[in-house]
Design a protein around this motif. Sequence first.
Motif, PDB file in Angstrom:
ATOM      1  N   THR A 203      -2.568   0.440  -9.769  1.00 33.25           N
ATOM      2  CA  THR A 203      -1.706  -0.432  -8.965  1.00 33.25           C
ATOM      3  C   THR A 203      -2.019  -0.281  -7.483  1.00 33.25           C
ATOM      4  OG1 THR A 203      -0.024   1.304  -8.912  1.00 33.25           O
ATOM      5  CG2 THR A 203       0.119  -0.307 -10.692  1.00 33.25           C
ATOM      6  N   PHE A 204      -2.283   0.950  -7.031  1.00 38.09           N
ATOM      7  CA  PHE A 204      -2.674   1.151  -5.632  1.00 38.09           C
ATOM      8  C   PHE A 204      -3.984   0.436  -5.327  1.00 38.09           C
ATOM      9  CE2 PHE A 204      -4.928   3.627  -2.374  1.00 38.09           C
ATOM     10  CZ  PHE A 204      -4.025   3.496  -1.324  1.00 38.09           C
ATOM     11  N   SER A 205      -4.922   0.495  -6.276  1.00 41.97           N
ATOM     12  CA  SER A 205      -6.191  -0.209  -6.089  1.00 41.97           C
ATOM     13  C   SER A 205      -5.974  -1.717  -6.007  1.00 41.97           C
ATOM     14  CB  SER A 205      -7.138   0.146  -7.239  1.00 41.97           C
ATOM     15  OG  SER A 205      -8.319  -0.607  -7.157  1.00 41.97           O
ATOM     16  N   GLU A 206      -5.061  -2.245  -6.824  1.00 40.40           N
ATOM     17  CA  GLU A 206      -4.779  -3.687  -6.767  1.00 40.40           C
ATOM     18  C   GLU A 206      -4.158  -4.069  -5.428  1.00 40.40           C
ATOM     19  OE1 GLU A 206      -2.311  -4.288 -10.110  1.00 40.40           O
ATOM     20  OE2 GLU A 206      -3.960  -4.204 -11.584  1.00 40.40           O
ATOM     21  N   HIS A 207      -3.232  -3.267  -4.921  1.00 43.71           N
ATOM     22  CA  HIS A 207      -2.636  -3.549  -3.603  1.00 43.71           C
ATOM     23  C   HIS A 207      -3.686  -3.476  -2.497  1.00 43.71           C
ATOM     24  CE1 HIS A 207       1.155  -3.725  -5.503  1.00 43.71           C
ATOM     25  NE2 HIS A 207       1.397  -2.413  -5.576  1.00 43.71           N
ATOM     26  N   LEU A 208      -4.600  -2.521  -2.602  1.00 39.96           N
ATOM     27  CA  LEU A 208      -5.667  -2.429  -1.611  1.00 39.96           C
ATOM     28  C   LEU A 208      -6.596  -3.637  -1.703  1.00 39.96           C
ATOM     29  CD1 LEU A 208      -6.943  -0.674   0.585  1.00 39.96           C
ATOM     30  CD2 LEU A 208      -8.259   0.494  -1.180  1.00 39.96           C
ATOM     31  N   THR A 209      -6.833  -4.134  -2.918  1.00 41.39           N
ATOM     32  CA  THR A 209      -7.659  -5.329  -3.084  1.00 41.39           C
ATOM     33  C   THR A 209      -6.991  -6.540  -2.439  1.00 41.39           C
ATOM     34  OG1 THR A 209      -8.460  -4.415  -5.172  1.00 41.39           O
ATOM     35  CG2 THR A 209      -8.826  -6.750  -4.806  1.00 41.39           C
TER      36      THR A 209
ATOM     37  N   LEU B 201       0.831  -1.210   0.000  1.00 42.67           N
ATOM     38  CA  LEU B 201       0.000   0.000   0.000  1.00 42.67           C
ATOM     39  C   LEU B 201       0.864   1.259   0.000  1.00 42.67           C
ATOM     40  CD1 LEU B 201      -2.733  -1.010   2.603  1.00 42.67           C
ATOM     41  CD2 LEU B 201      -2.998  -0.865   0.138  1.00 42.67           C
ATOM     42  N   GLU B 202       1.882   1.265   0.836  1.00 42.80           N
ATOM     43  CA  GLU B 202       2.794   2.411   0.877  1.00 42.80           C
ATOM     44  C   GLU B 202       3.556   2.561  -0.434  1.00 42.80           C
ATOM     45  OE1 GLU B 202       6.521   4.067   3.616  1.00 42.80           O
ATOM     46  OE2 GLU B 202       5.497   2.180   4.115  1.00 42.80           O
ATOM     47  N   GLU B 203       3.998   1.415  -0.994  1.00 40.16           N
ATOM     48  CA  GLU B 203       4.732   1.476  -2.266  1.00 40.16           C
ATOM     49  C   GLU B 203       3.845   1.999  -3.394  1.00 40.16           C
ATOM     50  OE1 GLU B 203       6.219  -2.394  -2.909  1.00 40.16           O
ATOM     51  OE2 GLU B 203       7.632  -2.367  -1.207  1.00 40.16           O
ATOM     52  N   GLY B 204       2.577   1.534  -3.447  1.00 36.57           N
ATOM     53  CA  GLY B 204       1.664   2.009  -4.493  1.00 36.57           C
ATOM     54  C   GLY B 204       1.388   3.497  -4.376  1.00 36.57           C
ATOM     55  N   MET B 205       1.215   3.977  -3.138  1.00 33.30           N
ATOM     56  CA  MET B 205       0.983   5.410  -2.949  1.00 33.30           C
ATOM     57  C   MET B 205       2.232   6.218  -3.295  1.00 33.30           C
ATOM     58  SD  MET B 205      -1.645   7.119  -2.153  1.00 33.30           S
ATOM     59  CE  MET B 205      -1.891   8.881  -2.151  1.00 33.30           C
ATOM     60  N   LEU B 206       3.423   5.648  -3.012  1.00 30.29           N
ATOM     61  CA  LEU B 206       4.666   6.327  -3.363  1.00 30.29           C
ATOM     62  C   LEU B 206       4.822   6.444  -4.873  1.00 30.29           C
ATOM     63  CD1 LEU B 206       7.327   7.573  -2.405  1.00 30.29           C
ATOM     64  CD2 LEU B 206       8.318   5.280  -2.408  1.00 30.29           C
ATOM     65  N   HIS B 207       4.499   5.347  -5.597  1.00 32.54           N
ATOM     66  CA  HIS B 207       4.559   5.400  -7.070  1.00 32.54           C
ATOM     67  C   HIS B 207       3.560   6.418  -7.622  1.00 32.54           C
ATOM     68  CE1 HIS B 207       7.471   2.275  -7.191  1.00 32.54           C
ATOM     69  NE2 HIS B 207       6.648   1.277  -6.854  1.00 32.54           N
ATOM     70  N   LEU B 208       2.359   6.489  -7.013  1.00 29.57           N
ATOM     71  CA  LEU B 208       1.370   7.470  -7.457  1.00 29.57           C
ATOM     72  C   LEU B 208       1.872   8.895  -7.225  1.00 29.57           C
ATOM     73  CD1 LEU B 208      -1.484   8.089  -8.498  1.00 29.57           C
ATOM     74  CD2 LEU B 208      -2.302   7.907  -6.155  1.00 29.57           C
ATOM     75  N   PHE B 209       2.516   9.133  -6.086  1.00 28.05           N
ATOM     76  CA  PHE B 209       3.067  10.459  -5.800  1.00 28.05           C
ATOM     77  C   PHE B 209       4.186  10.820  -6.773  1.00 28.05           C
ATOM     78  CE2 PHE B 209       6.465  12.785  -3.525  1.00 28.05           C
ATOM     79  CZ  PHE B 209       5.823  14.002  -3.393  1.00 28.05           C
ATOM     80  N   GLU B 210       5.037   9.839  -7.108  1.00 28.18           N
ATOM     81  CA  GLU B 210       6.129  10.114  -8.042  1.00 28.18           C
ATOM     82  C   GLU B 210       5.629  10.353  -9.459  1.00 28.18           C
ATOM     83  OE1 GLU B 210       8.646   6.769  -7.591  1.00 28.18           O
ATOM     84  OE2 GLU B 210       9.593   7.473  -5.722  1.00 28.18           O
ATOM     85  N   SER B 211       4.471   9.761  -9.810  1.00 25.91           N
ATOM     86  CA  SER B 211       3.937   9.963 -11.161  1.00 25.91           C
ATOM     87  C   SER B 211       3.356  11.364 -11.351  1.00 25.91           C
ATOM     88  CB  SER B 211       2.854   8.925 -11.460  1.00 25.91           C
ATOM     89  OG  SER B 211       1.730   9.119 -10.623  1.00 25.91           O
TER      90      SER B 211
END
Length: 761
Positions: A322-328, A295-305
Amino acid sequence: LRAQNQVLKKGVVDEQANSAALKEQLKMKDQSLRKLQQEMDSLTFRNLQLAKRVELLQDELALSEPRGKKNKKSGESSSQLSQEQKSVFDEDLQKKIEENERLHIQFFEADEQHKHVEAELRSRLAALETEAAQHQAVVDGLTRKYMETIEKLQNDKAKLEVKSQTLEKEAKECRLRTEECQLQLKNLHEDLSGRLEESLSIINEKVPFNDTKYSQYNALNVPLHNRRHQLKMRDIAGQALAFVQDLVTALLNFHTYTEQRIQIFPVDSAIDTISPLNQKFSQYLHENASYVRPLEEGMLHLFESITEDTVTVLETTVKLKTFSEHLTSYICFLRKILPYQLKSLEEECESSLCTSALRARNLELSQDMRKMTAVFEKLQTYVALLALPSTQPDGLLRTNYSSVLTNVGAALHGFHDVMKDISKHYSQKATIEHELPTATQKLVTTNDCILSSVVALTNGAGKMASFFSNNVDYFLASLSYGPRTASRFISPPAAECMLQYKKRAAAYMKALRKPVPESVPYEEALADRRVLLSSTESREGLAQQVQQSLEKISKLEQEKEHWMLEAQLAKIKLEKENQRIVDKLRSTSSGQLTGLAQENTAVVNTTGQDEATAKATMEPAQSTGLMGVLTRTSDSEVPDAESREDLIKNHYMARVVELTSQLQLADSKAVHFYAECRALSKRLALAEKSKETLTEEMKVASQNISRLQDELTTTKRSYEDQLSMMSDHLCSMNETLSKQREEIDTLKMSSKGNSKKNKSR
């Protein structure tokens, strides 16, 4: 004035009604007074008759008494008769006395009633006089105001008449100007229509297609770069990343300390083996990091994008998927451990150490865990919906974005409420367990750690919910950020292509970027603009002058080359002629040969000087120099040839300089006059524009004047009507007041007469 007029009308009507009632009362009182006066007259008359009769009877009685003494015998019979008569007279006298007493009582009552009515009428008269004085003061004030308003209106009327006359004159001038402007407008319309047709034909022939007409092509256009929007979105994403990091650490601690608690309570694994259910549950909890860390990694990638150079909308945030998939995957983990967690709580309730209060807390915690899983599932559903536009554009309509975002905020608030309930119930459970006799220090510390992680989860959920609710309006407003005149991006590939085009455009603009010169101050720029508009040296005139000067320079260069060639040919001819003369003179003596050679060298030097001066002072000087050379070579033997040639040369040089100066002066004057004509034409155009604006203002002013005149006439009429009505009302009020005064005077006179009569009576 109308309101005061209505009040005065009501007062006048009331006074009229009161005066009518008073008249009727006065008539009734007059009638009653007349009746009473008649009765009083009749009573006085009867009293006088009775008094006379009583006197007569007393005289007869006095006469009858001595006679009775003499004739007692004879008087016995007569005494009987006199006694009978006396009894009759006594009865009659008694009746008259009673009647007189009754009349006196009636007279006294009538007198008292008359005095009371007179006092009431006097009080009413005083009140009416005060009211009349007040009404008179109001009327005087109103008349003064009306006179002042009439004077003001008359003055305004005079001013407006003067203004109307001036405006009529200006209107006549404006009509003439409008006719001229209409003619010019027709010409301009014809000119512009021709230009429009020409431009339309050029557009139809030259423009290949309009890329904003179709949404598929328009989606590929690069939108305007909004740096503020991108910085705001990056700031929001950074805050969300910090909140998610806090939430991830709290979840890791919660699951880890829950695993440690299972190993300790209700059975300590160091002393005895725990149940297979708790073993499986602890095994699953041991794997929590593999589900929570992504979850943290997906949010970090979203912030970097989200950078300053990108366009951040739902169609371009591919990392949200990807964040949604990690949350799933984390929701699947929660669903997997939920039955084991509920069974573990039931096992705690079935143990012998569990009290009724602890059992109730365990049941509440089991319900809270179910709610927590449901809230995460709800949140995951809405996040998956928000991730659809970047992968499947038809999966979520643009009209539903606002409802999805509001539901995300509601889910976050629900998660915060559930975590508050869990924190409350778990703290109660921990206090109950600490009171148990079998509670160890290890259990106490583990419960404290779980409580701290639950409190951190509650705080993180609250911060995230408040953060999202504060920024949901900005999210809703930023959804419209996209290509111009397009409702949305058509598809994720189109959005990706748009981003590639944006990068190419940015690279191209970076390559073309040059250092920006210093800008001119605003006031100086305004002054330069005024100078540019008013000066005779406009940009187009200067450009034409430069063009003409360039053409002249090119012509002069051509003529210079021509005369240079002519000078070279003349020099060659001169050398040949000198060589021929030298050959001819070789047959003569050696002394003459040397003299001739010196003369030839002098001639060559003079020709060289003539060519240099010709180059410096244009082609006419070269022609004169050439003439001097030719005449000098032809007349070499004449002694005054050089002086004559210098005179001719100087004369032609002076003439050429004079002509060139005159030509330059004429050219400069012509350019100056042309520039002045262009400036005057521009000034004329500006004056025409100002004239159009002034004509429009004149039209508006004339309309306002006509409207004000109409209002003035209506107000005059209304004021005159009101004044006439007020004067009529004042006359009627004066008449009524005079009548009332007369009636009051008559009442006073009648009351005085009645009082005098009563006093006399």
